[in-house]
Design a protein around this motif. Structure first.
Motif, PDB file in Angstrom:
ATOM      1  N   PHE A  76       4.662  46.076  22.961  1.00  0.00           N
ATOM      2  CA  PHE A  76       3.265  46.063  23.415  1.00  0.00           C
ATOM      3  C   PHE A  76       3.033  46.901  24.675  1.00  0.00           C
ATOM      4  N   ARG A  77       4.053  47.713  25.035  1.00  0.00           N
ATOM      5  CA  ARG A  77       3.953  48.701  26.122  1.00  0.00           C
ATOM      6  C   ARG A  77       3.526  48.079  27.452  1.00  0.00           C
ATOM      7  N   VAL A  78       4.084  46.923  27.759  1.00  0.00           N
ATOM      8  CA  VAL A  78       3.750  46.202  28.985  1.00  0.00           C
ATOM      9  C   VAL A  78       4.041  47.048  30.227  1.00  0.00           C
ATOM     10  N   ALA A  79       5.117  47.833  30.204  1.00  0.00           N
ATOM     11  CA  ALA A  79       5.433  48.684  31.359  1.00  0.00           C
ATOM     12  C   ALA A  79       4.310  49.677  31.631  1.00  0.00           C
ATOM     13  N   ASP A  80       3.703  50.222  30.579  1.00  0.00           N
ATOM     14  CA  ASP A  80       2.582  51.140  30.749  1.00  0.00           C
ATOM     15  C   ASP A  80       1.328  50.409  31.197  1.00  0.00           C
ATOM     16  N   VAL A  81       1.063  49.270  30.568  1.00  0.00           N
ATOM     17  CA  VAL A  81      -0.135  48.493  30.901  1.00  0.00           C
ATOM     18  C   VAL A  81      -0.108  48.063  32.368  1.00  0.00           C
ATOM     19  N   LEU A  82       1.060  47.628  32.838  1.00  0.00           N
ATOM     20  CA  LEU A  82       1.195  47.186  34.236  1.00  0.00           C
ATOM     21  C   LEU A  82       1.495  48.326  35.195  1.00  0.00           C
ATOM     22  N   GLN A  83       1.597  49.532  34.658  1.00  0.00           N
ATOM     23  CA  GLN A  83       1.889  50.731  35.452  1.00  0.00           C
ATOM     24  C   GLN A  83       3.155  50.564  36.284  1.00  0.00           C
ATOM     25  N   LEU A  84       4.204  50.037  35.631  1.00  0.00           N
ATOM     26  CA  LEU A  84       5.472  49.838  36.318  1.00  0.00           C
ATOM     27  C   LEU A  84       6.161  51.173  36.550  1.00  0.00           C
ATOM     28  N   THR A  85       6.898  51.246  37.652  1.00  0.00           N
ATOM     29  CA  THR A  85       7.660  52.447  37.970  1.00  0.00           C
ATOM     30  C   THR A  85       9.059  52.045  38.426  1.00  0.00           C
ATOM     31  N   GLY A  86       9.943  53.005  38.517  1.00  0.00           N
ATOM     32  CA  GLY A  86      11.280  52.773  39.060  1.00  0.00           C
ATOM     33  C   GLY A  86      12.074  51.762  38.255  1.00  0.00           C
ATOM     34  N   TRP A  87      12.814  50.922  39.007  1.00  0.00           N
ATOM     35  CA  TRP A  87      13.694  49.941  38.372  1.00  0.00           C
ATOM     36  C   TRP A  87      12.940  48.918  37.542  1.00  0.00           C
ATOM     37  N   ALA A  88      11.724  48.568  37.946  1.00  0.00           N
ATOM     38  CA  ALA A  88      10.939  47.609  37.165  1.00  0.00           C
ATOM     39  C   ALA A  88      10.681  48.162  35.766  1.00  0.00           C
ATOM     40  N   ARG A  89      10.393  49.446  35.675  1.00  0.00           N
ATOM     41  CA  ARG A  89      10.164  50.090  34.382  1.00  0.00           C
ATOM     42  C   ARG A  89      11.453  50.125  33.558  1.00  0.00           C
ATOM     43  N   VAL A  90      12.577  50.371  34.226  1.00  0.00           N
ATOM     44  CA  VAL A  90      13.869  50.398  33.539  1.00  0.00           C
ATOM     45  C   VAL A  90      14.211  49.018  32.994  1.00  0.00           C
ATOM     46  N   VAL A  91      14.001  47.977  33.796  1.00  0.00           N
ATOM     47  CA  VAL A  91      14.344  46.614  33.380  1.00  0.00           C
ATOM     48  C   VAL A  91      13.492  46.167  32.197  1.00  0.00           C
ATOM     49  N   VAL A  92      12.198  46.405  32.259  1.00  0.00           N
ATOM     50  CA  VAL A  92      11.311  45.998  31.158  1.00  0.00           C
ATOM     51  C   VAL A  92      11.531  46.898  29.946  1.00  0.00           C
ATOM     52  N   GLY A  93      11.746  48.175  30.191  1.00  0.00           N
ATOM     53  CA  GLY A  93      11.958  49.112  29.092  1.00  0.00           C
ATOM     54  C   GLY A  93      10.662  49.631  28.528  1.00  0.00           C
ATOM     55  N   THR A  94      10.783  50.670  27.705  1.00  0.00           N
ATOM     56  CA  THR A  94       9.579  51.315  27.189  1.00  0.00           C
ATOM     57  C   THR A  94       9.596  51.575  25.692  1.00  0.00           C
ATOM     58  N   SER A  95      10.704  51.294  25.021  1.00  0.00           N
ATOM     59  CA  SER A  95      10.728  51.596  23.583  1.00  0.00           C
ATOM     60  C   SER A  95      11.303  50.423  22.791  1.00  0.00           C
ATOM     61  N   PHE A  96      10.497  49.910  21.891  1.00  0.00           N
ATOM     62  CA  PHE A  96      10.903  48.797  21.034  1.00  0.00           C
ATOM     63  C   PHE A  96      11.839  49.292  19.945  1.00  0.00           C
ATOM     64  N   SER A  97      12.852  48.488  19.630  1.00  0.00           N
ATOM     65  CA  SER A  97      13.736  48.797  18.511  1.00  0.00           C
ATOM     66  C   SER A  97      14.229  47.487  17.901  1.00  0.00           C
ATOM     67  N   PHE A  98      14.074  47.373  16.593  1.00  0.00           N
ATOM     68  CA  PHE A  98      14.595  46.192  15.918  1.00  0.00           C
ATOM     69  C   PHE A  98      16.111  46.154  16.020  1.00  0.00           C
TER      70      PHE A  98
END
Length: 117
Positions: A76-98
Motif C-alpha cells: 500500500f506504499r506507506v513509505a510514499d504516503v508518509l513521505q519517509l526518508t533514510g533509514w525509516a524508508r529502508v525499514v518499511v521498504g517500498t516493494s511488495f513481494s509474495f
C-alpha cells in the motif's frame, strides 16, 4: 524480563549480517532479495527472546504476523504516503513481494524449530 545472552549475541550477529547484505551485497540477487528476508525474522525473534521469555510458537507466529504487516505496508506504499526518508524508508521498504512472505514463513518455521529442538 531476563537477559538471554545467547539470543542477544545471535540478534547482534544477525543485525551485522543484515547491514552487510543491505550495504555490500547488492550484486548477489538471491542473498539480497531472499536470504535477507529469511534472516530478518530470525533477527526479530532472537531480539525478542533476548529480553522476554516468550513461548516459541507464539513468538514465531507473532513475528510472522509483524513481518506480513510490514510487507502489506509496502503493497500500500506507506513509505510514499508518509513521505519517509533514510533509514525509516529502508525499514518499511517500498516493494511488495509474495516471495518475501514465503521467506518470512520459512525463517519463522526454522527459528521455531531450532528453538524447540
Amino acid at each position: 524480563m531476563r537477559l538471554n545472552l545467547p539470543m542477544l549475541f545471535a540478534a547482534i550477529a544477525l543485525f551485522v549480517i543484515e547491514v552487510i547484505i543491505a550495504t555490500k551485497l547488492n550484486d548477489y540477487t538471491f542473498i539480497r532479495a531472499y536470504f535477507g528476508d529469511f534472516l530478518v525474522v530470525i533477527l526479530v525473534y532472537c531480539a525478542v527472546k533476548a529480553f522476554w521469555d516468550v513461548e516459541p510458537k507464539r513468538l514465531a507466529i507473532g513475528v510472522f504476523a509483524f513481518a506480513v504487516v510490514v510487507e502489506l505496508a509496502q503493497l500500500f506504499r506507506v513509505a510514499d504516503v508518509l513521505q519517509l526518508t533514510g533509514w525509516a524508508r529502508v525499514v518499511v521498504g517500498t516493494s511488495f513481494s509474495f516471495h518475501d512472505v514465503l521467506m518470512y514463513a520459512a525463517g519463522c518455521v526454522t527459528v521455531w524449530w531450532v528453538d524447540t529442538h
